[in-house]
Each structure stands twice: as structure tokens, then as C-alpha cells.
Design an enzyme around this catalytic site. Structure first.
Site, PDB file in Angstrom:
ATOM      1  N   ASP A 267       0.843  -1.193   0.000  1.00 62.74           N
ATOM      2  CA  ASP A 267       0.000   0.000   0.000  1.00 62.74           C
ATOM      3  C   ASP A 267       0.881   1.246   0.000  1.00 62.74           C
ATOM      4  O   ASP A 267       2.102   1.149  -0.010  1.00 62.74           O
ATOM      5  CB  ASP A 267      -0.924   0.003   1.229  1.00 62.74           C
ATOM      6  CG  ASP A 267      -0.160   0.176   2.534  1.00 62.74           C
ATOM      7  OD1 ASP A 267       1.088   0.209   2.520  1.00 62.74           O
ATOM      8  OD2 ASP A 267      -0.816   0.280   3.587  1.00 62.74           O
ATOM      9  N   ASP A 269       1.486   4.637   2.281  1.00 58.21           N
ATOM     10  CA  ASP A 269       1.180   5.263   3.566  1.00 58.21           C
ATOM     11  C   ASP A 269       1.585   6.727   3.511  1.00 58.21           C
ATOM     12  O   ASP A 269       2.759   7.040   3.311  1.00 58.21           O
ATOM     13  CB  ASP A 269       1.949   4.551   4.694  1.00 58.21           C
ATOM     14  CG  ASP A 269       1.681   3.058   4.722  1.00 58.21           C
ATOM     15  OD1 ASP A 269       0.549   2.679   5.046  1.00 58.21           O
ATOM     16  OD2 ASP A 269       2.593   2.264   4.392  1.00 58.21           O
ATOM     17  N   ASP A 385      -3.277   4.590   2.652  1.00 55.63           N
ATOM     18  CA  ASP A 385      -3.651   5.025   4.006  1.00 55.63           C
ATOM     19  C   ASP A 385      -3.283   6.494   4.150  1.00 55.63           C
ATOM     20  O   ASP A 385      -2.124   6.865   3.962  1.00 55.63           O
ATOM     21  CB  ASP A 385      -2.873   4.230   5.080  1.00 55.63           C
ATOM     22  CG  ASP A 385      -3.364   2.801   5.222  1.00 55.63           C
ATOM     23  OD1 ASP A 385      -4.428   2.477   4.668  1.00 55.63           O
ATOM     24  OD2 ASP A 385      -2.675   2.016   5.903  1.00 55.63           O
TER      25      ASP A 385
END
Ligand code: UTP
Ligand code: MN
Length: 461
Positions: A267, A269, A385
Site C-alpha cells: 500500500d 502510507d 492510508d
């Protein structure tokens, strides 16, 4: 001499004693197997026009330790006192231990999971490749079980227990299901016990999915492909642009594995802050709303800082920041063209693993209209995120979100054990003085803890 890797064979010094050089090297990398030699060897070699054989008179005298073997320099059992780069010389062992750790997690055996994770982490930090069991003398955090695994790999090239596990139906199924965004071990295990094995079966079943899991399944094929550094960078820039519409001086920082130097990750961040504390309030909603209107968002889950959802999960990892877990729709033409090519023939570990286990294949039957021609579509779904930290907590948030997870865990353990302090992604509290310790930089946090500063690239524990 920043990176002293295995390839360093000679360390030449002018004016330093052997002990000083040895100390310095030990500090940098833990253990050094290069020859420590005096400048005379260098000048004589230059005169001869080739590197000379090292004679005893060339060698620096190290008095502190007669024999410089792995056992002489203590390796800390705390990851925050080790320097762990991405240059892992012990892949063969750490890959096996990772699978055992993962399986322990699938069995909800936290102790066993942590034991294998620690064993794997300590091997990653060694500046040499383990070639015999003697190389492990004095290395902490290696339980009997982990040692047995290493021994078997040294002798046979692989470990029977791990080979069997890879073929195990429950292991395979839980790995497959937990690779779906929004699916944890408990859910995956429940589905397994209900007889489900493949994503196809899961989709065909009448099982009620959460919104998160539905999105996870819908974008599965994209989400299992590792995010490249170029993609992460594009998303950071896009988010920064969106943030600056509302707060021009806000900072958007790439954290997580990418900040530690990883070339790919699961992902992206991003940590957001603003120098005038308070200005960041409400920012996340504004940014998400704007990006949604632009068609950049496939799924979002905003967690308000008043929300107590985090309490039910791993308490150590969860903080009270306003944050948003989202699936971002990245237009491929927004990514640097050169890097797009490399993301096309991704041969990263995660995808290989997925391929080996037949994970990718299962997702082929995507009912979603826009999903039929995955290869031809001009965008990619990517997990992002977003975390917003008030400026006074920024250094703590940055440290907490840079990871690795084991590094963070050991920082907190170290703080509690040796300093009677409680560290979180918000603050550091001195339990004896009963006060919070302020920090504007990560360096200051390490200093509060009495630890040598470890830069992000050496936090890959
Ligand atoms: P990640 O899970 O994204 O790990 O969390 P990573 O190191 O970036 O690895 P990949 O490449 O994405 O798989 C990044 C760090 O953020 C913290 C953890 O400490 C972790 O090390 N974190 C993550 C939290 O504090 N809270 C969370 O909810 C998630
Ligand atoms: Mn990450």
C-alpha cells in the site's frame, strides 16, 4: 564506508588504532569480516601497482578481542538496537521462517508468530550469510524450533515442515482469503470451516460481505500486484495537490516501507500535517470529498479521531489520528512512463507467491463490468492510508508509521523496559517524571530513549 557489505574485503586506516576501527565497524554494521589493515599496506600496494598479500605487520592490532568471530560482538535482542537494511543475506532462512510465522498467525498463536518473526528479523540484521550452525553462536531470539529449521535448510536446502505447509490446504486457503482487503484471520478461518476454498466459491456463495470486503474482492487482481515506488510517488503528488487546495502549506510525507527504501509495497502510507496546529482539522473530509468528485476514489473508510473502532484491534498498532483507508484509482498515464514498464513485468515476491499458490488465477472470474479487461484498462486500484497528525505529534507519528512493525514493537518494548516510558505514535510519556517528552524530530525521540539514531533505511527489521 557507509554501507559495509560482504563485498568490503579490506578496511584501511591511517592513525586509528585497531580497537577504534573495530569499534566503529561494529557500531555501523554489527559484525565485520573484512581485514583491518594499516595505511602502509595501501602505500606499498600503490608502489607495487597491485594489491599486495596482507602480511601480519600490515594488520591493525585488535586487543579487545583475540578472535573476531560472530560471537564476539553482542547482537541486541531489540530490533531498535540493530541496523537492518534491505540487503538480506539470509533470505533462504527468513523466507522459511516467514511462512512458519504466517501459519502461526493463521492458528491465532501469537507467541509462536512472534517467535518466528523475531528469529527471521535477527537473521535479516546479520551482515554475513549464515553457512554453518556455529555462525549462530551468541545470536539471541533464536528458539530451538527456529534453529532446527535453519539446520535443516543448511543440510538439505529446504525444510520439510515448510514444504509440507506450502501444500497444506488450510494454509493455502487462509493465505488466499486474508490477501483480500478487509479479511482478517478470523473471517478467513470461518469461511474455511464453512467449506469455502477459492475466491470463485466465495463469490458464488451467499455469504454476507462487508463493504470493505466487497471492494477488496472487486479490485482483487489489482490489489495483489505490488505498488511500485513510482506509483507511490505519483499518488503522493496527487494527494499533495489535493491537500494544498485547502491548506497550501501542509506537508504530505511518504512513510511506511517506501520511506525505508523498499522498491515496492502492499500500500501507500501518507502522513499529513500543518505547522499551525489546529489548521489540519477537517482537512481529511475536504480532501476526500474533492478527490471523490474527481473520480479518484474507488472505496473509502474515514476513521474520525473520536471513533473508537481501533480499540478492538491490535492495541499496540492503533492510534487516534484522523485517518482514511482507501482504494485509490490511479490513472496509469499519471505514472512515470519508464517505471510503468517495470510495473508491467512485476516479478516481486508477493506476486510470485500469489502465482505459486494459484491466488491470481482464482480472481480471473471477476463479474465487475469494468474488470473484464484488466490488462487493457487505463487505471490501477491501489490501497492508500492517509493519516493526519497535529504538528506537535508529527515526529512521533512519522516514527510510528515508518515501521517496520517489529521495529516499532521493539521500540515500545525497549522504552517500557529500560526507560519506564510509554511510546506511541502520539507521544512519549515518562512514567517516573509523570510528563510527556516533546520531540520535533525522530532524532530527538531516539535521544530521549537513549538510543543511537537508526535512519529509516536501517529499520527494515
Ligand atoms: P504497513 O502495514 O503499510 O507496512 O504499515 P509497510 O512496512 O509499509 O509494508 P508494506 O510494503 O506496505 O507491506 C506501515 C507502518 O505503519 C504502522 C505500522 O507500524 C507499520 O510499520 N501502522 C500501520 C500503524 O501504526 N497503524 C496502522 O493501522 C497501520
Ligand atoms: Mn505500507
Amino acid at each position: 564506508m557507509g554501507q559495509n557489505s560482504e563485498s568490503v574485503t579490506h578496511v584501511v586506516s591511517e592513525n586509528n588504532s585497531g580497537d577504534e576501527v573495530f569499534e566503529l565497524l561494529a557500531k555501523q554494521s554489527g559484525i565485520c569480516r573484512a581485514a583491518l589493515i594499516d595505511i602502509t599496506w595501501f602505500t606499498e600496494s600503490m608502489a607495487a601497482g597491485k594489491p599486495l598479500e596482507i602480511e601480519n605487520r600490515h594488520r591493525l592490532q585488535v586487543n579487545r578481542t583475540a578472535d573476531r568471530s560472530a560471537t564476539d560482538i553482542p547482537v541486541s535482542q531489540y530490533a531498535c538496537q540493530r541496523r537492518t537494511t534491505l540487503n538480506n543475506r539470509n533470505n533462504l532462512f527468513t523466507n522459511a521462517l516467514k511462512i512458519l510465522a504466517e501459519n502461526a498467525e493463521f492458528c491465532e498463536n501469537e507467541g509462536r508468530n512472534l517467535a518466528f518473526a523475531r528469529a527471521s528479523s535477527i537473521l535479516k540484521s546479520l551482515p554475513y550469510r549464515v553457512t554453518k550452525m556455529d555462525d549462530l553462536q551468541g545470536i539471541p531470539s533464536l528458539g530451538e524450533h527456529s534453529k532446527k529449521v535453519i539446520k535443516e535448510i543448511l543440510e538439505d536446502g529446504n525444510c520439510g515442515e515448510v514444504e509440507k505447509l506450502i501444500q497444506n490446504e488450510r494454509y493455502q486457503t487462509l493465505k488466499r482469503f486474508t490477501s483480500i482487503f478487509g479479511v482478517g484471520v478470523k473471517t478467513a478461518d470461518k469461511w474455511y470451516r464453512e467449506g469455502l476454498r477459492t475466491l470463485h466459491e466465495l463469490k458464488a456463495s451467499k455469504i454476507k460481505l462487508t463493504k470493505e470486503q466487497e471492494a477488496g474482492l472487486l479490485y482483487y487482481e489489482d490489489l495483489i500486484v505490488p505498488v511500485t515506488m513510482a506509483e507511490a510517488d505519483s499518488i503522493r503528488k496527487i494527494v499533495e495537490e489535493a491537500v494544498h487546495r485547502f491548506l497550501p502549506a501542509a506537508v504530505v510525507k511518504l512513510t511506511g516501507g517506501f520511506r525505508r527504501g523498499k522498491e515496492s509495497g502492499h500500500d501507500v502510507d501518507l502522513l499529513i500535517t500543518h505547522q499551525d496546529e489546529g489548521k489540519e482539522q477537517g482537512l481529511l473530509h475536504q480532501v476526500i470529498n474533492w478527490m471523490a468528485v474527481q473520480g479518484m476514489i474507488l472505496y473509502d473508510d474515514i476513521t474520525d479521531n473520536r471513533d473508537q473502532k481501533w480499540k478492538t484491534k491490535e492495541p499496540e498498532l492503533f492510534d487516534h489520528f484522523a485517518k482514511c483507508y482507501l482504494i485509490f484509482k490511479l490513472q496509469k498515464d499519471m505514472v512515470n512512463v519508464v517505471d510503468l514498464n517495470t510495473s508491467g513485468d512485476h516479478d516481486s515476491l508477493a506476486v510470485n507467491e500469489a502465482k505459486e499458490m494459484g491466488l491470481g488465477g482464482q480472481a480471473g472470474t471477476c463479474e465487475h463490468a469494468g474488470c473484464a479487461s484488466v490488462k487493457d484498462k487505463d487505471w490501477k486500484a491501489i490501497r492508500v492510508d492517509l493519516v493526519v497528525a497535529p504538528f506537535s505529534q508529527y515526529a512521533y507519528a512519522l516514527l510510528g508509521w515508518t515501521g517496520s512493525r517489529l521495529f516499532e514493537r521493539d521500540l515500545r518494548r525497549y522504552a517500557k523496559h529500560f526507560k519506564h516510558m510509554s511510546l506511541s505514535s502520539h507521544s512519549l510519556f515518562d512514567n517516573e517524571q509523570k510528563r510527556f517528552l516533546m520531540a520535533a524530530t525522530e532524532e530527538e525521540i531516539f535521544a530521549h530513549l537513549g538510543l543511537d539514531y537508526i535512519p529509516p533505511q536501517e529499520r527494515n527489521a
